[in-house]
Motif scaffolding. Structure first.
Motif, mmCIF file in Angstrom:
data_model
loop_
_atom_site.group_PDB
_atom_site.id
_atom_site.type_symbol
_atom_site.label_atom_id
_atom_site.label_comp_id
_atom_site.label_asym_id
_atom_site.label_seq_id
_atom_site.Cartn_x
_atom_site.Cartn_y
_atom_site.Cartn_z
ATOM 1 N N GLU A 220 0.877 -1.170 0.000
ATOM 2 C CA GLU A 220 0.000 0.000 0.000
ATOM 3 C C GLU A 220 0.911 1.216 0.000
ATOM 4 O OE1 GLU A 220 -3.015 -0.037 3.136
ATOM 5 O OE2 GLU A 220 -2.903 2.139 3.260
ATOM 6 N N PHE A 425 2.182 3.425 9.136
ATOM 7 C CA PHE A 425 2.027 1.992 9.400
ATOM 8 C C PHE A 425 2.128 1.237 8.082
ATOM 9 C CE2 PHE A 425 0.020 3.864 13.158
ATOM 10 C CZ PHE A 425 0.649 3.138 14.157
ATOM 11 N N ARG A 427 2.429 -1.427 5.051
ATOM 12 C CA ARG A 427 1.792 -2.700 4.737
ATOM 13 C C ARG A 427 2.717 -3.489 3.835
ATOM 14 N NH1 ARG A 427 -0.274 -2.066 8.866
ATOM 15 N NH2 ARG A 427 -2.413 -1.378 9.225
ATOM 16 N N MET A 432 0.713 -6.642 8.598
ATOM 17 C CA MET A 432 -0.243 -5.526 8.625
ATOM 18 C C MET A 432 -0.665 -5.158 10.049
ATOM 19 S SD MET A 432 -3.855 -7.075 7.327
ATOM 20 C CE MET A 432 -4.283 -8.780 7.612
ATOM 21 N N PRO B 157 -3.183 3.862 7.343
ATOM 22 C CA PRO B 157 -3.298 2.729 6.411
ATOM 23 C C PRO B 157 -4.752 2.476 6.029
ATOM 24 C CG PRO B 157 -2.879 1.947 8.641
ATOM 25 C CD PRO B 157 -2.779 3.438 8.690
ATOM 26 N N ILE B 158 -4.958 1.972 4.822
ATOM 27 C CA ILE B 158 -6.301 1.622 4.343
ATOM 28 C C ILE B 158 -6.579 0.141 4.626
ATOM 29 C CG2 ILE B 158 -7.785 1.490 2.304
ATOM 30 C CD1 ILE B 158 -6.990 4.347 3.095
ATOM 31 N N ILE B 159 -5.562 -0.677 4.411
ATOM 32 C CA ILE B 159 -5.714 -2.105 4.697
ATOM 33 C C ILE B 159 -5.472 -2.315 6.181
ATOM 34 C CG2 ILE B 159 -4.783 -4.414 4.267
ATOM 35 C CD1 ILE B 159 -4.036 -3.459 1.447
ATOM 36 N N THR B 160 -6.502 -2.835 6.876
ATOM 37 C CA THR B 160 -6.401 -2.949 8.321
ATOM 38 C C THR B 160 -6.818 -4.339 8.764
ATOM 39 O OG1 THR B 160 -8.641 -2.069 8.502
ATOM 40 C CG2 THR B 160 -6.846 -0.517 8.760
ATOM 41 N N PRO B 161 -6.202 -4.817 9.850
ATOM 42 C CA PRO B 161 -6.530 -6.170 10.309
ATOM 43 C C PRO B 161 -7.831 -6.208 11.095
ATOM 44 C CG PRO B 161 -4.760 -5.245 11.634
ATOM 45 C CD PRO B 161 -5.101 -4.221 10.604
ATOM 46 N N ALA B 180 -8.417 -9.285 5.776
ATOM 47 C CA ALA B 180 -8.167 -7.881 6.084
ATOM 48 C C ALA B 180 -9.384 -7.081 5.664
ATOM 49 C CB ALA B 180 -6.921 -7.391 5.366
ATOM 50 N N LEU B 182 -11.031 -3.013 4.521
ATOM 51 C CA LEU B 182 -10.775 -1.633 4.115
ATOM 52 C C LEU B 182 -11.200 -0.708 5.257
ATOM 53 C CD1 LEU B 182 -11.967 -1.531 0.395
ATOM 54 C CD2 LEU B 182 -9.718 -2.078 1.355
#
Lengths: 434, 434
Positions: A220, A425, A427, A432, B157-161, B180, B182
């Protein structure tokens, strides 16, 4: 009483100030303690004298652990020997809260895995703070550049039905029953926007589901993409080099302390000048073939990898444009050179010092029939591109654009070994958290 | 010869200019044609006189279709009766390319479905262009506001756990074998960043996989989220109202033509003043209960919907803060009011004229034990929040923040019926093309 940011202490010489921050470091003798306080804006040394604050208070302060939050009143004094050139003679220190255990990131060396797992705390250290501030400066510099030149900011969608260049490296999402993908470029959308608004740009996240682990890639990342109607290859290059040059000057002018914290070789940035050198792909291939390196058997038509890019960029002190790549290895929308259709009117900008490609751009095909045949050659589904083809059916004009990768640019200007430190943060593959 | 943007013609009175654009409209008599040209910056009338350009040229020009791209040379003349106050007496018109068929979007009325399917062309019409420019202005206004106040831009971040508030409304992605999501908010990440940098903000896309179709919701939208360390509820409110007020002034000062194009009732924006009114949730409930509306049986503890928000906001000319909502209906991280723990130190800002909530914000819990118990009460997986809990274990301080929804703000300031026109390519339920 108003809070003063540590970086603004120079406006308060010999005045009483209130600062709010965290203990970064400290040393103490029996009668005097020196605290280094950080507040996010800078560091400052705070001098605490036992007979000023009293025995009991002094004992408490002498035991303060790293990262304890404190509110400090005192007099700001010029002190050239101290970090930042100022120190504070404390009259009162309020401890805001007590830490629950010892702070995990000490002043000793820590492994990168451990730091990455504690990224939420790692960002409090001076080096990471400096990087994040330079990133912010670069983003502001980019936006000012475009705003001053009458570009309209038009955010491209992230959720997209089709892919610019195939779906292999795309993250797929379930869009209420339909397949959708996370965008890896807003370019096609910017072309539509340029036909409406003349000059546009978008600046947002992009995604590549690459399975590789390198120090140059994030899954990302942020990209700024500009697109201009009624503009061709040469003007495009000029806008790019002026943009990059402007970013460098802004960072040099506004982030001197941060560059020093990072021990960046500032001269390497200062010696960069306009115009940036330009090499055709064919000229670059010749340089490589005449080298004594392992890639001297490189053949015309192949794409450059990191070693080739580094070798070429090391011949220049400024970033270098490599233009007119083989049509075969570039995207379907790139306009062929009218004097030689084996190559396209595209250019990549390669950063110095081995930081690789930071910009890719070029002129787009404006002819409907040529674009249609390219879509077929590349086996792309025409129905997904009907709207894009409409841009050639109605009001088609010469147009061009480029995309600059933010994290690569941050890594280069900060002089970083690894791209993972360029964003809050990161990726990465199998990474992640946090 | 340098190209002049139409919006800058006032700097070229009685001089020869070169403009590049598209035919927006035209009418012709036997001897004279009037073209309205758009170049993305503005519209201008171009006067073509047969005896000036010659019989053959004039005949060609008289047949030009809508959206034909043209390059025009001529003299810029002040002309108060023309759109924009200027017109061009053409000496030469070059036709750049011919359209492949008649332009689909004529000057007649079209259905919304048709326009949405042709969004890539719809954005060329004056109303859509005006909206996109106001959006760009709002984004620049927001960034300048934060930059001037020493905030660091830190992209979340856009991708998050994990999810901030449950996973029901989240888009799921396959992250190389891991689940994951969004991001629907960068707030938790901003809290970590604020402890490192003091004052931070992020500005990027957010996602909500809602199955609803309303004129207030998009599945992909932009949000600016600010977070401040060492700051509490009251100061947070002040920063918000100053931000919104600044945005309004910037739009009024820099987008007058666009507001006129949109037929926006500008007086409604001009009469907004600081400070914005503040109502507690309990006061708002009383207003509703005393109304003669269908929701007069509303009970304390319920959440407001669009009708309640609209009813309350209609009592004020400025946006109104509703604060101290019931703890039960707000997110787990919201700090309880120390004088009454049934309510939290949070506030929503409701726009006038029925445009609904544009900001949600408040003070966060800084106490570790309270936050732990809230995570349990809300059935959230503690292990996903360990890093977030660390912010209370180490250096925990009073902090607060807020998030402003960009598209809602654009819809309000532009006076739009539907949020789908506030962004370049909106993403709605079952709608992601183009």
């Amino acid at each position: 009483m108003e809070t003063t940011l540590i970086k603004n202490l120079n406006t308060k010489t010999d005045q009483e100030v209130l600062i709010k921050g965290w203990v970064y470091n400290m040393r103490s003798s029996g009668k005097i303690s020196f605290l280094i306080i950080r507040d996010g804006s800078a560091l400052v040394q705070v001098v605490v004298v036992k007979k000023e604050v009293g025995e009991e208070e002094f004992a408490k302060i002498a035991k303060l652990g790293q990262e304890t939050p404190v509110i400090i009143k005192g007099i700001a004094k010029e002190e050239p020997r101290s970090v930042g050139g100022y120190e504070i003679l404390a009259s009162n220190i309020e401890i805001v809260s007590e830490n629950k255990s010892e702070y995990p990131i000490t002043h000793k060396e820590h492994g990168v895995e451990f730091l990455a797992d504690n990224r939420h705390l790692w960002i409090r250290t001076p080096k990471q703070t400096a990087i994040l501030k330079i990133r912010s400066e670069i983003e502001n510099s980019i936006r000012s550049y475009f705003q001053k030149r009458d570009f309209v900011l038009t955010d491209a969608p992230i959720i997209t039905p089709a892919a610019c260049e195939g779906t292999t490296n795309l993250f797929e999402i379930d869009y209420h029953g339909d397949k959708a993908y996370l965008s890896q470029s807003g370019q096609l959308y910017m072309e539509a926007a340029a036909m409406a608004l003349g000059r546009v740009y978008c600046f947002g996240p992009a995604f590549r589901a690459e399975k590789s682990k390198t120090r140059r890639h994030l899954l990302e990342f942020w990209m700024v993409e500009a697109e201009m109607a009624f503009m061709g290859f040469e003007e495009n290059i000029k806008i790019q080099e002026e943009l990059v040059y402007t970013i460098i000057q802004d960072v040099l002018n506004n982030c001197e302390n941060e560059l020093i914290t990072l021990k960046r070789d500032i001269d390497k940035l200062k010696q960069i000048s306009l115009p940036f050198p330009r090499l055709s792909y064919s000229e670059a291939v010749e340089i490589i073939q005449n080298s004594d390196e392992e890639f001297k058997n490189f053949k015309w038509g192949e794409d450059f990898g990191a070693p080739e890019e580094t070798y070429i960029s090391n011949k220049f002190t400024s970033p270098v444009f490599i233009h007119r790549y083989p049509t075969e290895i570039k995207a379907f929308y790139m306009k062929p050179d009218p004097t030689n259709d084996k190559v396209v009117l595209g250019a990549d900008l390669i950063a110095p010092e081995g930081y690789g490609e930071i910009i890719g751009g070029g002129e787009r095909i404006s002819d409907l029939d040529l674009l249609l045949s390219r879509i077929k050659e590349h086996d792309l589904p025409q129905e997904s591109f009907e709207w894009y083809l409409d841009l050639r059916r109605f009001g088609s004009v010469e147009h061009c654009g480029f995309g600059l990768g933010l994290e690569r640019t941050v890594a280069w200007l900060c002089g970083l070994e690894h791209i993972r430190e360029t964003t809050l943060f990161p990726r990465m593959l199998h990474k992640m958290y946090p």
